[in-house]
Design a protein around this motif. Structure first.
Motif, short mmCIF file in Angstrom:
data_model
loop_
_atom_site.label_atom_id
_atom_site.label_comp_id
_atom_site.label_asym_id
_atom_site.label_seq_id
_atom_site.Cartn_x
_atom_site.Cartn_y
_atom_site.Cartn_z
N ALA A 41 0.82 -1.21 0.00
CA ALA A 41 0.00 0.00 0.00
C ALA A 41 0.85 1.25 0.00
CB ALA A 41 -0.90 0.00 1.22
N SER A 42 2.07 1.08 0.40
CA SER A 42 2.90 2.27 0.47
C SER A 42 3.89 2.29 -0.68
CB SER A 42 3.63 2.27 1.80
OG SER A 42 4.32 1.07 1.96
N GLN A 43 3.41 1.86 -1.85
CA GLN A 43 4.28 1.82 -3.02
C GLN A 43 4.94 3.17 -3.25
OE1 GLN A 43 1.93 0.60 -6.29
NE2 GLN A 43 1.46 -1.36 -5.41
N GLY A 44 6.21 3.08 -3.49
CA GLY A 44 6.92 4.29 -3.86
C GLY A 44 7.27 5.17 -2.68
N LYS A 45 6.85 4.80 -1.50
CA LYS A 45 7.09 5.66 -0.35
C LYS A 45 8.28 5.16 0.47
CE LYS A 45 3.51 8.41 -0.82
NZ LYS A 45 3.65 9.83 -0.97
N GLY A 46 8.54 3.87 0.33
CA GLY A 46 9.63 3.31 1.09
C GLY A 46 9.33 3.25 2.57
N GLN A 47 8.06 3.23 2.93
CA GLN A 47 7.71 3.17 4.34
C GLN A 47 6.86 1.93 4.55
OE1 GLN A 47 5.63 6.81 5.11
NE2 GLN A 47 7.15 7.98 4.03
N SER A 48 7.39 1.02 5.38
CA SER A 48 6.66 -0.23 5.55
C SER A 48 5.94 -0.30 6.89
CB SER A 48 7.62 -1.41 5.42
OG SER A 48 8.65 -1.26 6.35
N ASN A 49 6.08 0.73 7.73
CA ASN A 49 5.45 0.67 9.04
C ASN A 49 4.16 1.49 9.10
OD1 ASN A 49 6.71 3.05 8.71
ND2 ASN A 49 7.58 3.15 10.78
N LEU A 50 3.59 1.78 7.95
CA LEU A 50 2.39 2.58 7.93
C LEU A 50 1.17 1.69 8.15
CD1 LEU A 50 3.23 4.81 4.85
CD2 LEU A 50 3.42 5.40 7.27
N LYS A 51 0.19 2.27 8.81
CA LYS A 51 -1.04 1.51 9.06
C LYS A 51 -1.93 1.60 7.83
CE LYS A 51 -1.55 2.23 14.04
NZ LYS A 51 -2.41 2.86 15.04
N THR A 52 -2.28 0.43 7.30
CA THR A 52 -3.15 0.40 6.12
C THR A 52 -4.39 -0.42 6.44
OG1 THR A 52 -1.27 0.53 4.64
CG2 THR A 52 -3.31 -0.27 3.69
N TYR A 53 -5.53 0.13 6.11
CA TYR A 53 -6.78 -0.61 6.26
C TYR A 53 -7.33 -0.87 4.87
CZ TYR A 53 -11.75 -1.43 7.01
OH TYR A 53 -13.01 -1.95 6.96
N LYS A 54 -7.72 -2.15 4.65
CA LYS A 54 -8.23 -2.54 3.33
C LYS A 54 -9.70 -2.93 3.44
CE LYS A 54 -3.71 -4.14 1.97
NZ LYS A 54 -2.89 -5.27 1.55
N HIS A 55 -10.50 -2.02 2.98
CA HIS A 55 -11.95 -2.17 3.06
C HIS A 55 -12.44 -2.79 1.76
CE1 HIS A 55 -15.85 -0.81 4.61
NE2 HIS A 55 -16.18 -0.52 3.37
N SER A 56 -13.61 -3.42 1.78
CA SER A 56 -14.16 -3.92 0.51
C SER A 56 -15.64 -3.56 0.41
CB SER A 56 -13.97 -5.43 0.39
OG SER A 56 -14.94 -6.11 1.16
N GLU A 57 -16.07 -3.43 -0.83
CA GLU A 57 -17.47 -3.17 -1.13
C GLU A 57 -17.88 -4.10 -2.27
OE1 GLU A 57 -19.87 -0.95 0.13
OE2 GLU A 57 -18.48 -0.70 1.77
N ASP A 58 -19.18 -4.33 -2.42
CA ASP A 58 -19.62 -5.30 -3.42
C ASP A 58 -20.09 -4.66 -4.74
OD1 ASP A 58 -21.87 -4.16 -2.46
OD2 ASP A 58 -22.76 -5.98 -1.64
N GLY A 59 -19.78 -3.41 -4.94
CA GLY A 59 -20.11 -2.75 -6.20
C GLY A 59 -19.06 -1.70 -6.50
N ILE A 60 -19.17 -1.08 -7.66
CA ILE A 60 -18.14 -0.12 -8.09
C ILE A 60 -18.76 1.26 -8.29
CG2 ILE A 60 -16.51 0.42 -9.95
CD1 ILE A 60 -16.07 -2.49 -10.35
N PRO A 61 -18.11 2.31 -7.77
CA PRO A 61 -18.66 3.65 -7.99
C PRO A 61 -18.39 4.14 -9.41
CG PRO A 61 -16.62 3.80 -6.78
CD PRO A 61 -16.86 2.34 -7.00
N ALA A 62 -19.17 5.09 -9.83
CA ALA A 62 -18.92 5.71 -11.13
C ALA A 62 -18.16 7.00 -10.86
CB ALA A 62 -20.22 5.93 -11.85
N SER A 63 -18.79 8.12 -11.13
CA SER A 63 -18.13 9.40 -10.89
C SER A 63 -17.99 9.66 -9.38
CB SER A 63 -18.95 10.52 -11.52
OG SER A 63 -18.46 11.76 -11.11
N LEU A 64 -16.90 10.30 -9.01
CA LEU A 64 -16.70 10.65 -7.60
C LEU A 64 -17.00 12.12 -7.34
CD1 LEU A 64 -13.37 8.66 -7.05
CD2 LEU A 64 -15.71 7.89 -6.71
#
Lengths: 323, 600
Positions: B29-52
């Motif tokens: 989740a921290s691609q390109g940042k070089g930081q591996s101790n960051l807190k990452t939360y991975k949420h999921s939903e059962d559909g996909i949004p269109a415009s934000l």
């Protein structure tokens, strides 16, 4: 016929093809595709709001006006913004196309190479046990639904209920430093590749076998055998070379369909943000700008492949050039 | 030998892949940042949004993203049920004039937008009252394809006139005024007690004008707000966010958010007290439609950390239905909660269609009403709940669901009780001969479950003697096509769902209000002057016993007229990993809970 004539002949024949494909697909989109205005208008719109959205989406314009605008977009390669996602269509495609390429390339290449090898084995042992085993395997591969294969492979290789070797889904091929990682790439591409191989091997093997069996019954092969040429020499030099035209034609013509339309099921199930996913979402949402671009790209790709195919065929078989 | 070599290469390829290092949840989740101790939360939903873009955020998936990228003036208390509003960007709840027409709202000073090149120096500027005014105006801009204008149409003074005058953003709107940099005044054409609720909805999220102008139509793909998370990237089905490092400091107070030890103890929420959200550094939202994929990714351990239980996995998860008990393996590995939706599913009749509705001939209209009521009596909600919702749904009479305070436990259950003999008697008394019954068309968007729904309904109707050959399935290739048919009044009978926009029964009662007929929300095209008069009377009333009584009276009218077969509120099972501190909510909070998520 000169090489230039050979190259331009498909372009000339390709223009009506392009017009035909775009016209028919556009006709289907306009008259049978989803109407986004109702879903975009929200929960409680007025008739006036609906009409406004229809106007903004261009639904209230005549068919020919819209079709000519489509052709202009095709020439300028500017398909505007996605109706649904608010992103530029060209940028969505340029992001998705490399992903599809990396996802499908191993399965596509390995599928053709392994099929060819198996087909040669089957053809060489035509009617015997090896041939029957390969053909039975091919029929099994062809008979199982692609979706079943995808779900089963994901369960077998990626889930905790199976071997748990690979990621379940997603596409993160860059490492912590943001650089391309072969290790990550191989992990993410492995299960999709195996699924593609399982399903396509059967079709390709049967096709290649039919070509090779037909070719190996020809007199020049029998003559080579009578002269005592090695099996490798006969298959590698005489048989494959003479069967190259149908083989290359199949190979080339599957490129635009596979890489531009993408593998809808593979990408949507494995959550890979490629052309298949893009096309699938566009179909489900009725996102015409994206569909128009994908259809146009596929048609252009086919025309280009026709051009290459004719060139390569004339290179492989000089008789075509002379005729 | 060659084929063998090729096969060896393939085997080596697979071996290498299998031996490669597994992507760690945090590092990827921290691609390109070089930081591996960051807190990452991975949420999921059962559909996909269109415009934000907030003005188009009509789906719950888009709303989820919008409420985390942008600020709204109000939001809901994290843990309090029934839902209670609280100030978000606003300093306090609005000051409402005695006549209920003027709302004065102060906003917090010093809140800044996320950085963007469109701002001077590339640094986000302060959010001011004018930004709110601009954001609401956008819903009325004819060019914006907005979905939420209906919330304020004809209610805020001067908005319609502003739109008709050309939607010039520099032109003022009478009822929408920034009094000073941090104070907004809204003037209404008539009292609108639900106004504050609408200011907690994604449609009212506050956007910066200069970024919208800079990005044009692409704003919906690269949203910039002042919310707790900054969107980094949005692939086809994963959205990556970073914590908004300059998000305002507002220490978390469990008691103020409705913490109840009986419900929330053991989830770790109390340990967050005193810290300022957001508590995680990275947020990933995985939009996964394929249920088996989502389930495998959740149970694998590191791909996603939250899911609702897909329908086809409920057998795996549920040990016993009454009382609902989960398998010990599930409760041992994951936290869980059950959540009832703030909406419901129903089947409805198009009252404008002569098949079941109003024909103008009084005698026929009475017969049609009897037919509708007989069809409703044939309906077996218990079976439906068991077959499609694992018996977890809550069946209730009418259109006021249990999730709102106006729900009445004492409403007669007759309209949701199967009564085959009663249905047959009703048909006979009203003069229907079975062979005269009209063709029954079941309109719905095509799906396996809807096909099964149809088969079940056909069996229900068969029990009252409805000729089976007259019961037809009318599927549509997509929800859009089906919805268009409903809006165009081409569906005599249809199956749909409705999600409440705010915790007030008015959000459901508007479904039957005459002027809301299609293309509005009244898909039934129900016209009842008495109902409409009560709706108008109640719609300007503040919450009170008197208003609740009117709501219930309207609910009874709908039941008596047999306009729809309703309803069932679905119950979702939420699961999340034990190292995640959260209390997920997919309903009114609409994603507002993500700022309170922590990962141990």
């Amino acid at each position: 016929m000169s090489k230039w004539k050979l190259a331009f002949k498909p372009i000339l024949t390709g223009i009506p093809l392009l017009l035909g494909v775009t016209w028919v697909s556009f006709l289907l989109m306009v008259y049978f595709g989803p109407d986004l205005s109702y879903t975009m208008a929200g929960k409680n719109p007025s008739t006036e709001q609906l009409q406004l959205i229809r106007h903004n989406l261009g639904y209230d314009q005549g068919f020919w006006h819209r079709y000519l605008a489509y052709l202009k977009e095709l020439v300028t390669f500017d398909f505007g913004h996605s109706m649904y996602k608010d992103q530029k269509v060209t940028s969505m495609i340029s992001n998705a196309l490399p992903t599809t390429f990396y996802t499908l390339l191993p399965g596509f290449l390995l599928g053709h190479v392994i099929s060819l090898v198996l087909a040669m084995l089957a053809a060489r042992h035509q009617g015997r046990f090896i041939d029957k085993v390969i053909m039975t395997g091919s029929v099994i591969g062809m008979s199982i639904s692609f979706l079943v294969v995808i779900v089963a492979f994901q369960l077998m290789f990626s889930s905790v209920h199976g071997l748990d070797w690979f990621p379940v889904r997603g596409w993160r091929i860059h490492g912590v430093d943001g650089q391309w990682s072969w290790s990550l790439y191989l992990q993410y591409v492995a299960v999709p590749t195996m699924a593609i191989l399982f399903v396509t091997l059967g079709y390709n093997t049967r096709f290649y076998r039919a070509i090779l069996v037909d070719e190996q019954d020809k007199e020049h092969i029998m003559t080579a055998q009578a002269y005592g040429h090695s099996t490798f020499n006969i298959y590698g030099k005489h048989l494959l070379k003479n069967a190259l035209i149908p083989l290359m034609t199949r190979f080339l013509f599957s490129i635009p369909l596979v890489f531009i339309s993408g593998a809808l099921l593979i990408e949507s199930h494995f959550g890979i943000p490629g052309m298949g996913q893009l096309t699938y979402d566009a179909i489900m949402a009725g996102d015409q700008p994206i569909l128009k671009a994908v259809i146009a790209l596929t048609a252009v790709g086919l025309v280009l492949m026709m051009m290459f195919s004719d060139l390569i065929n004339s290179w492989v078989d000089p008789r075509l050039r002379d005729s | 030998m060659r084929p063998i070599k090729v096969l060896c290469c393939l085997a080596l390829f697979l071996f290498l892949a299998a031996c490669g290092e597994q992507p760690a949840s945090n590092t990827t989740a921290s691609q390109g940042k070089g930081q591996s101790n960051l807190k990452t939360y991975k949420h999921s939903e059962d559909g996909i949004p269109a415009s934000l873009d907030p003005v188009k955020a009509s789906s719950s998936y888009a709303g989820l993203v919008v409420l985390n990228v942008f600020d709204t003036l109000y939001s809901y208390q994290y843990l309090k049920r029934p839902y209670q509003l609280k100030p978000n960007l606003a300093l306090d709840l609005p000051q409402v004039s005695e006549d209920g027409l003027t709302y004065t709202i102060s906003i917090k000073p010093g809140v800044r937008f996320h950085d963007h090149v469109a701002f001077e120096g590339g640094q986000g500027r302060e959010v001011v009252a004018e930004d709110f005014v601009y954001s609401i105006k956008r819903s009325f801009d004819p060019k914006s394809n907005a979905s939420g204008a209906w919330l304020w149409q004809g209610k805020i003074k001067g908005l319609t006139e502003w739109k008709e005058a050309g939607a010039d953003y520099d032109a003022p709107v009478e009822g929408l005024q920034p009094i000073n940099e941090h104070t907004i005044q809204i003037t209404l054409a008539q009292p609108y007690p639900q106004l504050t609720y609408t200011l907690a909805m994604p449609f009212s999220a506050i956007v910066p004008r200069e970024v919208v102008t800079h990005l044009g139509p692409s704003f919906g793909a690269q949203p910039i707000g002042s919310g707790p998370f900054v969107l980094q990237r949005f692939d086809a089905d994963v959205a990556y966010f970073n914590k908004n490092e300059s998000f305002r400091q507002e220490p978390f107070d469990p008691a103020a958010e409705g913490y109840d030890p009986e419900i929330h103890a053991g989830l770790g929420i109390e340990s967050l007290a005193g810290q300022s959200p957001p508590f995680i550094d990275r947020l990933e939202i995985h939009f996964i439609r394929e249920s088996s994929s989502r389930w495998n990714a959740f149970t694998k351990g590191d791909d996603i950390q939250y899911t609702t239980v897909p329908k086809d996995k409920q057998n795996t998860v549920i040990l016993k239905q009454a009382p609902l008990t989960l398998h010990p393996q599930i409760t041992e590995n994951y936290h869980h909660r059950y959540g009832t939706e703030t909406g419901f599913i129903y089947s409805g009749f198009n009252m404008e269609d002569p098949t079941f509705g109003i024909t103008g001939n009084l005698e026929q209209d009475e017969k049609n009403k009897a037919l509708r009521c007989a069809i409703r009596k044939a309906h077996d909600w218990r079976q439906k709940n068991k077959a499609f919702y694992f018996g977890l749904g809550t069946v209730f009479p009418g259109i006021i669901p249990p999730s709102v305070p106006e729900f009445d436990h004492h409403t007669s259950q007759d309209s949701i009780t199967t009564d085959i003999a009663g249905a047959k008697a009703l048909l006979e008394q009203s003069g229907w001969q079975l062979d005269e019954l009209p063709v029954f068309e079941y309109h719905v968007n095509a799906s396996v479950q809807n096909r099964q729904n149809f088969a079940q309904l056909r069996a229900f109707l068969g029990k009252i003697g409805y000729p089976l050959h007259k019961i037809e399935y009318h599927p549509y290739p997509s929800f859009g096509a089906f919805y268009r048919a409903v809006q165009n009044r081409e569906t005599p009978f249809f199956f749909m769902g409705w999600t409440l926009d705010y915790p007030d029964a008015e959000s459901a009662l508007q479904l039957l209000y005459g002027p809301n007929q299609t293309p509005g929300a009244n898909h039934f095209n129900y016209q009842n002057p008495e109902y409409d008069a009560l709706y108008r009377q109640a719609s300007i009333m503040q919450p009170s016993n008197e208003r609740t009584a009117i709501y219930r009276q309207m609910n009874q009218m709908v039941i008596d007229d047999c306009v729809l077969i309703s309803g069932l509120s679905r119950n979702k099972i939420h699961l999340w990993h034990k190292n995640v501190v959260t209390y997920p909510d997919r309903q009114m909070l609409g994603g507002g809970h993500l700022r309170y998520v922590d990962v141990n």
